[in-house]
Design an enzyme around this catalytic site. Structure first.
Site, PDB file in Angstrom:
ATOM      1  N   ALA A  53       0.793  -1.297   0.056  1.00 27.73           N
ATOM      2  CA  ALA A  53       0.000   0.002  -0.131  1.00 27.73           C
ATOM      3  C   ALA A  53       0.917   1.174   0.041  1.00 27.73           C
ATOM      4  O   ALA A  53       2.091   1.136   0.656  1.00 27.73           O
ATOM      5  CB  ALA A  53      -0.983  -0.006   1.133  1.00 27.73           C
ATOM      6  N   ARG A 124       2.336  -6.328  -5.448  1.00 31.40           N
ATOM      7  CA  ARG A 124       3.581  -5.856  -5.528  1.00 31.40           C
ATOM      8  C   ARG A 124       4.003  -6.616  -6.965  1.00 31.40           C
ATOM      9  O   ARG A 124       4.627  -5.660  -7.629  1.00 31.40           O
ATOM     10  CB  ARG A 124       4.441  -6.663  -4.595  1.00 31.40           C
ATOM     11  CG  ARG A 124       4.388  -6.064  -3.042  1.00 31.40           C
ATOM     12  CD  ARG A 124       5.424  -6.972  -2.192  1.00 31.40           C
ATOM     13  NE  ARG A 124       5.333  -6.449  -1.027  1.00 31.40           N
ATOM     14  CZ  ARG A 124       6.211  -5.657  -0.487  1.00 31.40           C
ATOM     15  NH1 ARG A 124       7.211  -5.173  -1.189  1.00 31.40           N
ATOM     16  NH2 ARG A 124       6.201  -5.320   0.822  1.00 31.40           N
ATOM     17  N   ARG A 205       1.886 -15.073   3.990  1.00 34.38           N
ATOM     18  CA  ARG A 205       1.123 -13.920   3.250  1.00 34.38           C
ATOM     19  C   ARG A 205       0.052 -15.009   2.324  1.00 34.38           C
ATOM     20  O   ARG A 205       0.565 -16.015   1.874  1.00 34.38           O
ATOM     21  CB  ARG A 205       2.023 -13.311   2.489  1.00 34.38           C
ATOM     22  CG  ARG A 205       2.741 -12.074   3.365  1.00 34.38           C
ATOM     23  CD  ARG A 205       3.830 -11.490   2.555  1.00 34.38           C
ATOM     24  NE  ARG A 205       4.270 -10.519   3.257  1.00 34.38           N
ATOM     25  CZ  ARG A 205       5.863 -10.203   3.687  1.00 34.38           C
ATOM     26  NH1 ARG A 205       6.416 -11.517   3.391  1.00 34.38           N
ATOM     27  NH2 ARG A 205       6.287  -9.349   4.412  1.00 34.38           N
ATOM     28  N   TYR A 238      -6.671  -6.080   3.449  1.00 35.64           N
ATOM     29  CA  TYR A 238      -6.840  -5.019   2.892  1.00 35.64           C
ATOM     30  C   TYR A 238      -7.141  -5.449   1.200  1.00 35.64           C
ATOM     31  O   TYR A 238      -6.454  -6.195   0.851  1.00 35.64           O
ATOM     32  CB  TYR A 238      -6.196  -3.718   2.758  1.00 35.64           C
ATOM     33  CG  TYR A 238      -4.659  -4.081   2.498  1.00 35.64           C
ATOM     34  CD1 TYR A 238      -4.159  -3.699   1.006  1.00 35.64           C
ATOM     35  CD2 TYR A 238      -3.789  -4.457   3.315  1.00 35.64           C
ATOM     36  CE1 TYR A 238      -3.016  -3.793   0.834  1.00 35.64           C
ATOM     37  CE2 TYR A 238      -2.339  -4.227   3.031  1.00 35.64           C
ATOM     38  CZ  TYR A 238      -2.094  -4.145   1.846  1.00 35.64           C
ATOM     39  OH  TYR A 238      -0.694  -4.355   1.282  1.00 35.64           O
ATOM     40  N   ASP A 321      15.367  -0.307   1.133  1.00 37.66           N
ATOM     41  CA  ASP A 321      15.781  -1.484   2.319  1.00 37.66           C
ATOM     42  C   ASP A 321      17.278  -1.644   2.431  1.00 37.66           C
ATOM     43  O   ASP A 321      17.565  -1.978   3.507  1.00 37.66           O
ATOM     44  CB  ASP A 321      15.141  -2.753   1.855  1.00 37.66           C
ATOM     45  CG  ASP A 321      13.444  -2.737   2.253  1.00 37.66           C
ATOM     46  OD1 ASP A 321      12.946  -1.817   3.015  1.00 37.66           O
ATOM     47  OD2 ASP A 321      12.755  -3.687   2.128  1.00 37.66           O
ATOM     48  N   ALA A 334       8.061   0.837   1.961  1.00 38.85           N
ATOM     49  CA  ALA A 334       8.402   1.115   0.345  1.00 38.85           C
ATOM     50  C   ALA A 334       7.848   2.461   0.338  1.00 38.85           C
ATOM     51  O   ALA A 334       8.477   3.347  -0.631  1.00 38.85           O
ATOM     52  CB  ALA A 334       7.180   0.158  -0.448  1.00 38.85           C
TER      53      ALA A 334
END
Length: 454
Positions: A53, A124, A205, A238, A321, A334
């Site tokens: 997001a 992603r 995930r 979400y 990162d 991100a």
């Protein structure tokens, strides 16, 4: 090889790593007409098929860096994480552990909601796929795994890749992630900051079809962002993919050491997650049932225990990162990586204006020094803050009705931390960046004049 430049004064910029931040930075430099080549170790662009997001702040940075980035985000099916009409929408926290109504097992007690982030969710892999379409093919080289980075006496770098090829670059930007080889070059193999640290948290995930998610959560809850919190774990979901799918992530505390720091993933299974949360709310367990039987266990590493003492050395720097790997509990790693990319592309865009009056190497070093000063405090704060909010989500007090009032006091703190991320003044950052760069160039000039006088 690095893009060939006809004019000797033009620098050759190498980006190591073709993830989202690396590609966003490359597109920012393309817009600034700065010659760049991106080196990616894989055979093509790739990302995990999980959700991500971006806040309104991050999307504004994308627009400023290069409008094609926003267009790619739209094409990949990014949608508001909540149904609310206002542009801020909401993050919501609900009790994922306790049952409060015997006559209504599906009821979950609302705990808090915070609006103002303007978050848009997508997959992603689909976002990176769309971004890649706008990068000129001549600006990318695949199958380039960095083995060595040697900074020469003239300030340039020689990059040696695993396939035996070597290239030279006037400047190198490492966007090569949590296990960054560029960061290892900056600090050496024996420095703690060269390696990420295990946060004692694992994640599972999955992407669930929206119609199946609605069967478990109901129409409204499925189409709105929720954190289901409880002792020692939380579940986040979400909508993504134009509301056709639900991104689901389960985070579970792990007191044990991670067995192999070179491999941050391991085989996992849905029944392991179900066993860990076996006494949680039936709605949470119902959603977990929708995940595949075979899962990947993602060990969450960050740079919290040993943060990088600097983000640059000479004409080499790290971003995203590679500089400040964070756990995902703010959902902002991100986003701040995109801020990094805008800062760097803005600085490197000054080369066409300032390098003609100055040694290119001096200008590049001043740019990377500026980047470190401007970006390191905020991004390293995020790493610590992400750990902190996860501790609040996982409080043992959620399991004790006598301690619920105490537990719920955490949301004022979470609100303040979230607003610090969302309400960032991008224009102020850019002005501070340019002012700091100019000051460093002026100081360089003054130093040279002082030497000449002597």
């Amino acid at each position: 090889m690095v893009v060939h430049i006809d004019t000797p004064a033009q620098p050759r910029i190498a980006i190591i790593g073709g993830g989202i931040v690396g590609v966003v930075l490359a597109l920012g430099l393309v817009r600034q007409k700065v010659p760049v080549c991106l080196y990616e170790q894989a055979a093509g662009f790739r990302e995990i098929g999980a959700g991500i997001a971006f806040s309104a702040c991050a999307r504004r940075c994308m627009e400023l860096a290069n409008p094609v980035i926003i267009e790619a985000l739209t094409r990949c099916g990014a949608v508001p994480i909540s149904d609310d009409e206002d542009e801020g929408n909401y993050l919501r926290w609900i009790d994922g552990y306790n049952q409060h109504r015997v006559d209504d097992p599906s009821y979950q007690r609302p705990l808090s909601q915070i609006g103002g982030g303007g978050l848009r969710g997508c997959r992603r892999d689909q976002f990176l796929e769309e971004l890649a379409k706008d990068v000129p093919p001549s600006f990318i080289e695949f199958g380039k795994r960095l083995e060595r980075l040697d900074q020469e006496e003239d300030g340039r770098s020689t990059l040696t890749f695993a396939d035996g090829t070597k290239v030279e670059a006037d400047a190198v930007i490492g966007c090569d992630g949590v296990k960054s080889r560029v960061r290892q070059h900056l600090f050496g193999e024996n420095h703690e900051a060269s390696y990420p640290q295990y946060t004692h948290m694992v994640a599972y995930r999955g992407i669930v079809p929206m119609d199946r998610a609605v069967d478990v959560l109901g129409e409204w809850k499925a189409h709105n962002f929720h954190h289901h919190v409880g002792p020692g774990a939380h579940l986040t979901h979400y909508p993504v993919a134009n509301n056709k799918a639900l991104n689901v992530v389960v985070f579970i505390s792990d007191p044990n050491p991670w067995p192999d720091h070179n491999n941050m993933v391991a085989e996992g299974a849905r029944d392991v997650v179900e066993d860990a949360l076996r006494i949680w709310h039936p709605t949470v367990l119902g959603l977990i049932k929708l995940l595949p039987e075979k899962l990947i266990t993602w060990a969450l590493f960050d740079l919290g225990d040993f943060p990088a003492p600097r983000y640059n050395a000479g004409r080499v720097c790290v971003a995203g990162d590679a500089a400040h790997a964070s756990s995902p509990h703010h959902g902002a790693s991100a986003c701040l990586g995109v801020e990094d990319a805008l800062c760097l592309s803005t600085l490197l865009g000054q080369l066409n204006e300032t390098a003609h009056a100055k040694d290119v190497g001096t200008a590049l070093e001043a740019m990377f020094d500026t980047f470190d000063v401007i970006r390191r405090p905020r991004t390293q704060w995020l790493v610590n803050s992400s750990r902190r909010v996860c501790d609040l989500y996982h409080q043992s007090e959620w399991a004790d009705p006598r301690r619920w009032v105490k537990a719920e006091t955490c949301f004022e703190e979470i609100r303040d931390r979230s607003y610090k991320i969302w309400h960032f003044n991008v224009d102020e950052m850019l002005q501070q960046t340019l002012d700091e760069y100019k000051k460093r160039l002026d100081n360089t000039d003054n130093g040279k004049k002082h030497i000449n006088k002597e």
